[in-house]
Design an enzyme around this catalytic site. Structure first.
Site, PDB file in Angstrom:
ATOM      1  N   CYS A  13      62.796  63.479  22.739  1.00  0.00           N
ATOM      2  CA  CYS A  13      63.541  63.492  24.000  1.00  0.00           C
ATOM      3  C   CYS A  13      63.402  64.880  24.607  1.00  0.00           C
ATOM      4  CB  CYS A  13      64.998  63.058  23.798  1.00  0.00           C
ATOM      5  SG  CYS A  13      66.050  64.232  22.923  1.00  0.00           S
ATOM      6  N   THR A  14      64.356  65.309  25.414  1.00  0.00           N
ATOM      7  CA  THR A  14      64.236  66.604  26.081  1.00  0.00           C
ATOM      8  C   THR A  14      64.741  67.744  25.194  1.00  0.00           C
ATOM      9  OG1 THR A  14      64.497  65.534  28.243  1.00  0.00           O
ATOM     10  CG2 THR A  14      64.797  67.921  28.163  1.00  0.00           C
ATOM     11  N   GLY A  15      66.046  67.772  24.941  1.00  0.00           N
ATOM     12  CA  GLY A  15      66.634  68.893  24.219  1.00  0.00           C
ATOM     13  C   GLY A  15      66.747  68.706  22.725  1.00  0.00           C
ATOM     14  N   ASN A  16      66.454  67.493  22.240  1.00  0.00           N
ATOM     15  CA  ASN A  16      66.560  67.169  20.821  1.00  0.00           C
ATOM     16  C   ASN A  16      67.981  67.378  20.318  1.00  0.00           C
ATOM     17  OD1 ASN A  16      65.122  68.294  17.681  1.00  0.00           O
ATOM     18  ND2 ASN A  16      65.518  66.195  18.313  1.00  0.00           N
ATOM     19  N   THR A  17      68.958  67.074  21.199  1.00  0.00           N
ATOM     20  CA  THR A  17      70.357  67.182  20.800  1.00  0.00           C
ATOM     21  C   THR A  17      71.154  65.894  21.061  1.00  0.00           C
ATOM     22  OG1 THR A  17      71.031  68.098  22.941  1.00  0.00           O
ATOM     23  CG2 THR A  17      70.452  69.684  21.195  1.00  0.00           C
ATOM     24  N   CYS A  18      70.596  64.959  21.819  1.00  0.00           N
ATOM     25  CA  CYS A  18      71.328  63.724  22.155  1.00  0.00           C
ATOM     26  C   CYS A  18      70.584  62.467  21.693  1.00  0.00           C
ATOM     27  CB  CYS A  18      71.584  63.644  23.662  1.00  0.00           C
ATOM     28  SG  CYS A  18      72.627  64.943  24.327  1.00  0.00           S
ATOM     29  N   ARG A  19      69.634  62.009  22.508  1.00  0.00           N
ATOM     30  CA  ARG A  19      68.972  60.732  22.241  1.00  0.00           C
ATOM     31  C   ARG A  19      68.127  60.723  20.974  1.00  0.00           C
ATOM     32  NH1 ARG A  19      66.201  60.334  27.992  1.00  0.00           N
ATOM     33  NH2 ARG A  19      66.304  62.583  27.646  1.00  0.00           N
ATOM     34  N   ASP A 125      69.481  59.445  29.499  1.00  0.00           N
ATOM     35  CA  ASP A 125      70.029  60.617  28.826  1.00  0.00           C
ATOM     36  C   ASP A 125      71.535  60.689  29.054  1.00  0.00           C
ATOM     37  OD1 ASP A 125      70.494  63.064  27.646  1.00  0.00           O
ATOM     38  OD2 ASP A 125      69.056  64.160  28.877  1.00  0.00           O
TER      39      ASP A 125
END
Length: 156
Positions: A13-19, A125
């Site tokens: 994903c983008t930040g590797n903190t959510c999805r 997201d």
């Protein structure tokens, strides 16, 4: 006789903190329940801040679902991670494009599309949203997990 190399799944994903941490945890649980000891799941982000923990929303909804993200630390998507992955599952078309740019080519797919949710379907997201949006995201990922499991090579 040596143990065969694990089949590596990389979720992006983008930040590797959510999805991607939520998806990796959901897939990891399904893999464990299916007793597929030779499959490993990890995650990375196209814009990840190295070492960042899972977002509070992801951490809390994972905990509610019996998933533990306490040890998760974000890491950026690199050519080395892509090279080591047998299957790359991206949350959006931009993540997919980056994974392919780094060498993922035909090993990289949209998570939802690979799960059978339809061509071009992305996972939204939840970053910055309320807990209900994080819950919706986790439910969506968990509902797609059986479709991904069904497409894993029968040799793993």
């Amino acid at each position: 006789m040596t143990e065969p190399r694990p089949f590596e799944i990389l979720v992006v994903c983008t930040g590797n903190t959510c999805r991607s941490p939520l998806a990796a945890a959901a897939l990891g649980r399904a893999i464990e329940q299916a007793n597929l000891g030779n499959v490993r799941v990890s995650s990375a982000g196209t814009g990840a801040w190295e070492g960042a923990p899972a977002s509070e929303g992801s951490y809390l909804v994972a905990l509610e679902a019996g998933l533990d993200l306490s040890a998760h630390r974000a890491r950026p998507l690199t050519e080395e991670l892509v090279d080591g992955a047998d299957l790359i599952l991206a949350m959006s078309r931009s993540h997919l494009a980056r994974a392919r740019e780094l060498g993922g080519r035909d090993r990289a797919h949209l998570f939802a599309e690979f799960a059978g949710a339809g061509e071009g379907v992305e996972v939204a997201d939840p970053f910055g949203s309320d807990l209900e949006e994080y819950r919706r995201t986790l439910r969506e990922l968990e509902e797609m997990t059986p479709g991904i499991m069904a497409r894993l090579p029968k040799t793993v």
